[in-house]
Write a protein that holds these residues in place. Structure first.
Motif, PDB file in Angstrom:
ATOM      1  N   TYR A 167       0.842  -1.121  -0.793  1.00 44.03           N
ATOM      2  CA  TYR A 167      -0.037  -0.226  -0.048  1.00 44.03           C
ATOM      3  C   TYR A 167       1.215   0.813   0.233  1.00 44.03           C
ATOM      4  O   TYR A 167       1.823   1.695   0.140  1.00 44.03           O
ATOM      5  N   TYR A 181       0.512   4.959   1.193  1.00 44.97           N
ATOM      6  CA  TYR A 181      -0.447   6.491   2.117  1.00 44.97           C
ATOM      7  C   TYR A 181       0.237   7.481   2.044  1.00 44.97           C
ATOM      8  O   TYR A 181       1.847   7.682   2.054  1.00 44.97           O
ATOM      9  N   GLN A 186      -0.191  11.138   4.734  1.00 44.67           N
ATOM     10  CA  GLN A 186      -0.619  11.881   5.897  1.00 44.67           C
ATOM     11  C   GLN A 186       0.042  13.701   5.818  1.00 44.67           C
ATOM     12  O   GLN A 186       1.481  14.129   5.466  1.00 44.67           O
ATOM     13  N   LEU A 188      -4.223   9.802   7.271  1.00 44.58           N
ATOM     14  CA  LEU A 188      -3.891   8.138   6.322  1.00 44.58           C
ATOM     15  C   LEU A 188      -4.306   8.425   5.408  1.00 44.58           C
ATOM     16  O   LEU A 188      -5.714   8.109   5.570  1.00 44.58           O
ATOM     17  N   LEU A 219      -5.707   6.335   0.963  1.00 37.36           N
ATOM     18  CA  LEU A 219      -4.738   6.240   0.904  1.00 37.36           C
ATOM     19  C   LEU A 219      -4.630   6.140  -1.100  1.00 37.36           C
ATOM     20  O   LEU A 219      -5.420   6.777  -0.951  1.00 37.36           O
ATOM     21  N   TYR A 245      -2.850   0.459  -3.863  1.00 34.94           N
ATOM     22  CA  TYR A 245      -2.768  -0.558  -3.681  1.00 34.94           C
ATOM     23  C   TYR A 245      -2.386  -1.711  -4.753  1.00 34.94           C
ATOM     24  O   TYR A 245      -2.565  -1.434  -5.752  1.00 34.94           O
ATOM     25  N   PHE A 288       3.978   7.136   2.542  1.00 32.49           N
ATOM     26  CA  PHE A 288       4.147   5.741   3.862  1.00 32.49           C
ATOM     27  C   PHE A 288       3.811   4.465   3.002  1.00 32.49           C
ATOM     28  O   PHE A 288       2.512   4.773   2.447  1.00 32.49           O
ATOM     29  N   ASN A 320      -3.689  -9.690   9.118  1.00 28.42           N
ATOM     30  CA  ASN A 320      -4.101  -9.396  10.985  1.00 28.42           C
ATOM     31  C   ASN A 320      -3.444  -8.149  10.572  1.00 28.42           C
ATOM     32  O   ASN A 320      -3.903  -6.840  11.682  1.00 28.42           O
ATOM     33  N   THR A 321      -2.807  -7.408   9.975  1.00 31.17           N
ATOM     34  CA  THR A 321      -1.729  -5.904  10.294  1.00 31.17           C
ATOM     35  C   THR A 321      -0.620  -5.868   9.180  1.00 31.17           C
ATOM     36  O   THR A 321      -0.659  -6.346   8.304  1.00 31.17           O
ATOM     37  N   LEU A 322      -0.596  -4.734   9.332  1.00 37.14           N
ATOM     38  CA  LEU A 322      -0.272  -3.720   8.083  1.00 37.14           C
ATOM     39  C   LEU A 322       1.766  -3.412   9.011  1.00 37.14           C
ATOM     40  O   LEU A 322       1.197  -3.119  10.499  1.00 37.14           O
ATOM     41  N   PHE A 335       4.362  -0.359   8.641  1.00 34.58           N
ATOM     42  CA  PHE A 335       4.981   0.363   8.242  1.00 34.58           C
ATOM     43  C   PHE A 335       6.270   0.463   7.405  1.00 34.58           C
ATOM     44  O   PHE A 335       7.033   0.022   8.340  1.00 34.58           O
ATOM     45  N   GLY A 336       6.221   1.512   6.228  1.00 34.88           N
ATOM     46  CA  GLY A 336       8.168   1.342   6.553  1.00 34.88           C
ATOM     47  C   GLY A 336       8.078   2.832   7.139  1.00 34.88           C
ATOM     48  O   GLY A 336       7.781   3.518   7.625  1.00 34.88           O
ATOM     49  N   ALA A 337       9.691   3.211   6.892  1.00 37.40           N
ATOM     50  CA  ALA A 337       9.724   5.153   7.957  1.00 37.40           C
ATOM     51  C   ALA A 337       8.884   6.218   7.792  1.00 37.40           C
ATOM     52  O   ALA A 337       8.806   7.053   8.283  1.00 37.40           O
ATOM     53  N   GLN A 369     -12.393  -5.973  10.135  1.00 39.25           N
ATOM     54  CA  GLN A 369     -11.061  -6.124  10.647  1.00 39.25           C
ATOM     55  C   GLN A 369     -10.907  -4.433  11.731  1.00 39.25           C
ATOM     56  O   GLN A 369     -11.069  -3.848  10.909  1.00 39.25           O
ATOM     57  N   GLN A 410      -7.806  -2.320  13.163  1.00 35.27           N
ATOM     58  CA  GLN A 410      -6.156  -2.739  14.029  1.00 35.27           C
ATOM     59  C   GLN A 410      -6.234  -1.234  14.466  1.00 35.27           C
ATOM     60  O   GLN A 410      -6.560  -0.343  14.571  1.00 35.27           O
ATOM     61  N   SER A 422       7.416   6.375  12.479  1.00 33.58           N
ATOM     62  CA  SER A 422       6.519   6.002  11.247  1.00 33.58           C
ATOM     63  C   SER A 422       5.213   4.536  12.208  1.00 33.58           C
ATOM     64  O   SER A 422       5.446   5.124  13.496  1.00 33.58           O
ATOM     65  N   LEU A 423       4.815   4.464  11.815  1.00 31.62           N
ATOM     66  CA  LEU A 423       3.317   3.960  12.519  1.00 31.62           C
ATOM     67  C   LEU A 423       3.203   1.968  13.142  1.00 31.62           C
ATOM     68  O   LEU A 423       4.625   0.943  12.630  1.00 31.62           O
ATOM     69  N   SER A 478      -4.266  -6.029  16.697  1.00 37.22           N
ATOM     70  CA  SER A 478      -5.681  -7.140  16.153  1.00 37.22           C
ATOM     71  C   SER A 478      -7.242  -6.566  16.576  1.00 37.22           C
ATOM     72  O   SER A 478      -6.754  -7.909  17.358  1.00 37.22           O
ATOM     73  N   PHE A 528      -7.735   4.506   7.842  1.00 36.79           N
ATOM     74  CA  PHE A 528      -8.198   5.334   9.041  1.00 36.79           C
ATOM     75  C   PHE A 528      -8.498   6.744  10.022  1.00 36.79           C
ATOM     76  O   PHE A 528      -9.053   7.746   9.037  1.00 36.79           O
TER      77      PHE A 528
END
Lengths: 110, 108
Positions: A33, A35, A37, A43, A45, A48, A90, A97-99, A101-103, B31, B33, B42-43, B48, B98
């Protein structure tokens, strides 16, 4: 530990110029993905991908293109950069169940 | 599309106090989170929790799916908890939307 690496970390571009933001993941995740911000917008999108060769439009795709040449790499391309695209970008890769992220890349378009 | 509202927008606590963050969303979600973003950083995924109650360390999340709301409770807050807490919920196409986040400041 899942790893998502973005480059460059900071970029200053001129209006009308082409900008490419790169993202590499070593998680072997199918989904990736992009994003952006901004203060007051959270954030949002942009694009993706479900896997190599696939790109899908997110919520704010105008002015952006994406490329997914391989499982590991996902690029965001601004063909004609505008000052309104000044933001923090980002990249993330997704597991069930989760993402992860890069810095982030801080882009300024002057 | 899916709308995600977080409250409060900002919260200031003294170290040791508890925090309660809220997330409300407009459509059914499978879902949900919670993420933490350090100042200028960063995030990182915290939890979850699409339904029920989950704990990790000093964090407890409770999601009531039918009422389309979730909460994040932080017990015994520390100065290092300062940052932005973001709630993300999926849409019917699987994408995450988000909220704008809650900015938490914990003072020593």
């Amino acid at each position: 530990e899942a790893a998502v690496t973005q480059s460059p970390r900071n970029k200053v571009a001129v209006t009308g110029g082409k900008v490419t933001l790169s993202c590499n993941q070593t998680n072997n995740h199918n989904n990736m993905y992009w994003y952006r911000q901004d203060t007051g917008h959270g954030l949002r999108l942009i694009h993706y991908s479900y896997g190599a060769g696939s790109t899908e439009k997110g919520d704010i795709p105008d002015g952006y293109k994406a490329s997914r040449p391989s499982q590991e790499n996902f690029s965001l391309i601004l063909e004609l950069a505008t000052p309104s695209q000044t933001s923090v970008y980002f990249c993330a890769s997704g597991a069930e169940n989760t993402l992860y992220f890069g810095a982030g890349t801080r882009l300024s378009v002057l | 599309g899916q709308q995600v509202q977080q409250s409060p927008s900002s919260l200031v606590l003294q170290e040791g106090e508890n925090a309660e963050l809220q997330c409300n969303f407009s459509s059914t979600a499978t879902q949900l989170q919670w993420f933490y973003q350090s100042p200028g950083g960063s995030l990182v995924s915290l939890l979850s929790n699409p339904s029920g109650t989950k704990h990790t360390g000093r964090l407890t999340s409770t999601t009531v799916t039918k009422e389309r709301r979730s909460s994040l409770h932080i017990s015994s807050s520390q100065t290092t908890d300062s940052g932005t807490y973001l709630c993300a919920v999926n849409t019917n196409t699987g994408k995450l939307t988000f909220g704008d986040g809650t900015v938490l400041t914990v003072k020593p």
